[in-house]
Design an enzyme around this catalytic site. Structure first.
Site, PDB file in Angstrom:
ATOM      1  CD  GLN A 215      -3.065   0.783   0.078  1.00 37.43           C
ATOM      2  OE1 GLN A 215      -3.245  -0.341  -0.379  1.00 37.43           O
ATOM      3  NE2 GLN A 215      -3.718   1.843  -0.365  1.00 37.43           N
TER       4      GLN A 215
ATOM      5  CB  VAL B 216      -4.436   6.502  -2.590  1.00 41.48           C
ATOM      6  CG1 VAL B 216      -3.820   5.117  -2.456  1.00 41.48           C
ATOM      7  CG2 VAL B 216      -4.420   6.957  -4.034  1.00 41.48           C
ATOM      8  CB  ALA B 217      -6.636   3.627   1.796  1.00 45.38           C
TER       9      ALA B 217
ATOM     10  CB  SER C 210      -5.637  -0.017   2.335  1.00 41.98           C
ATOM     11  OG  SER C 210      -6.255  -0.832   1.363  1.00 41.98           O
TER      12      SER C 210
ATOM     13  CG  HIS D  92      -7.432  -3.646  -1.117  1.00 38.65           C
ATOM     14  ND1 HIS D  92      -7.938  -4.627  -1.935  1.00 38.65           N
ATOM     15  CD2 HIS D  92      -8.012  -2.487  -1.515  1.00 38.65           C
ATOM     16  CE1 HIS D  92      -8.772  -4.086  -2.814  1.00 38.65           C
ATOM     17  NE2 HIS D  92      -8.840  -2.774  -2.569  1.00 38.65           N
TER      18      HIS D  92
ATOM     19  CG  ASP E  18     -10.030  -3.089  -5.911  1.00 37.26           C
ATOM     20  OD1 ASP E  18     -10.892  -2.865  -5.040  1.00 37.26           O
ATOM     21  OD2 ASP E  18      -8.910  -2.542  -5.931  1.00 37.26           O
TER      22      ASP E  18
ATOM     23  CD  GLU F  48     -12.179   2.904  -4.056  1.00 38.14           C
ATOM     24  OE1 GLU F  48     -12.107   1.669  -3.859  1.00 38.14           O
ATOM     25  OE2 GLU F  48     -11.330   3.708  -3.672  1.00 38.14           O
TER      26      GLU F  48
ATOM     27  CG  HIS G 233     -13.258  -1.612  -2.384  1.00 39.69           C
ATOM     28  ND1 HIS G 233     -11.883  -1.570  -2.205  1.00 39.69           N
ATOM     29  CD2 HIS G 233     -13.769  -2.027  -1.197  1.00 39.69           C
ATOM     30  CE1 HIS G 233     -11.593  -1.933  -0.965  1.00 39.69           C
ATOM     31  NE2 HIS G 233     -12.727  -2.215  -0.334  1.00 39.69           N
TER      32      HIS G 233
HETATM   33 ZN    ZN Z   1     -10.249  -1.590  -3.508  1.00 39.50          ZN
END
Ligand code: ZN
Length: 372
Positions: A262, A282-283, A288, A290, A297, A341, A344
């Site tokens: 990330q 953006v995280a 994030s 993720h 995604d 998003e 996501h």
């Molecule tokens: Zn994502």
């Protein structure tokens, strides 16, 4: 040779008196035990029952019946006879200083209902702190909402003054720490679970990794390097197969990302588009979803723009059946802190996903209502 023992008359008399005395004692004891037992049957503890008897309040207690707050009062060294009626009308909470705090709140002038409300919105420690402050006249303003927290009271007042938001939005926002700047003093989320909440106010540590990280078969993903939490990956596979049956082709374009990965993504975007872009879109590493391994995604094998694909239409109606939610729809941008998003998807389990789908709320709202 036997020697006859002849008791003197006076001794016999003494034994008789002693016998009668013992019988009286036994009768008193049995009566006492029966009184205690009748109170215990109503749900009062041994200690409380004993104190009720010695304070001569048995008749009163029998007229009230079972009452946990009264039980706590008679167990407590803070019991004050003059507040007896109030104790009986205040809802019980399992707090160590319950009676002491009730006494303080009564003295501050709060009504029984107000005190019940205060007790229901915080821990023993929160109530003890709250009881120290001056009386608040409009408790209902925030505390009619079941998830409002005593410890956040000042922040509710500040937030609603600053933003003009209503009580509900204020409590929601403050409980989510939205009165703080993004990325500022985040809550550290340490434990992996399918209902964990990670966002711009709740972060993962550098070494955080999902408990059940597995690689994702390339049949379902863009390449053979993708990883995810086993439970989320299995749910995705089920969803993938169901979609396929109906003629839709889903694919995982991005899945688990470590803290370091990330960090690299942030660096890349920072070089391309500058710091502001990174902050908005953006995280930051640790923030994030993720990194939880629960987010994917998702793309369509037939279209480059997922939001315009038939797969997108399908997943919007079906994701919850497999435990997934679209995490960042545009309508929740103010709460999630992320622009839309459409690709996501986050695994939260079928129960939560279905609730969120049916009630049309964000995961943040669900968290405040049921998980916090
Ligand atoms: Zn994502």
């Amino acid at each position: 040779m036997k020697r006859k023992i002849k008791l003197k008359k006076t001794v016999i008399k003494k034994i008789k008196v002693l016998g009668i005395f013992c019988a009286i004692l036994l009768a008193i004891f049995l009566f006492y035990r029966s009184q205690i037992n009748s109170l215990k049957k109503l749900g009062y503890s041994e200690t409380a029952s004993r104190n009720i008897l010695f304070q001569f309040k048995k008749k009163y207690i029998l007229s009230i019946g079972e009452n946990k707050t009264l039980n706590a009062a008679f167990e407590s060294k803070d019991y004050e006879e003059k507040y007896l009626d109030q104790y009986s009308k205040i809802d019980y909470q399992n707090h160590d200083n319950l009676i002491k705090n009730i006494n303080t709140l009564i003295k501050k002038g709060y009504s029984n209902d107000n005190i019940s409300m205060i007790l229901a919105h915080g821990s023993d420690k929160d109530v003890t702190e709250f009881a120290k402050r001056d009386k608040i006249n409009y408790l209902e303003e925030f505390f009619s909402l079941p998830y409002a927290k005593l410890s956040n009271y000042d922040r509710y007042v500040d937030y609603s003054n600053e933003t003009g938001e209503n009580d509900e939005t204020t409590v929601l926002a403050v409980n989510l720490d939205m009165d703080k700047e993004n990325y500022e003093n985040p809550t550290i989320v340490k434990k992996f679970s399918t209902d964990m909440l990670v966002n711009k106010h709740r972060s993962l540590q550098k070494n955080f990794e999902p408990d059940d990280l597995v690689s994702i078969d390339s049949e379902y993903a863009v390449d053979d390097t993708q990883l995810g939490s086993r439970i989320a990956v299995n749910a995705f596979i089920k969803m993938y197969k169901a979609a396929k049956k109906e003629g839709y082709d889903l694919v995982i374009n991005s899945s688990y990302r470590s803290y370091e990965e990330q960090e690299e993504i942030c660096d890349t975007y920072r070089e391309l588009y500058g710091e502001n872009y990174v902050l908005n879109y953006v995280a930051m590493p640790g923030f994030s979803e993720h990194q939880t391994g629960l987010s994917f995604d998702v793309g369509s094998k037939d279209s480059n723009v997922f939001a315009e694909s038939e797969e997108y239409e399908w997943i919007q109606e079906n994701a919850h059946k497999y435990g997934f939610i679209q995490r960042f729809p545009s309508k929740y941008q103010a709460i999630t802190g992320f622009r839309a998003e459409p690709w996501h998807y986050r695994y939260v389990g079928k129960k939560i996903a279905t609730y969120i789908y049916e009630h049309d709320i964000s995961f943040e709202e669900y968290y405040v209502l049921f998980l916090d």
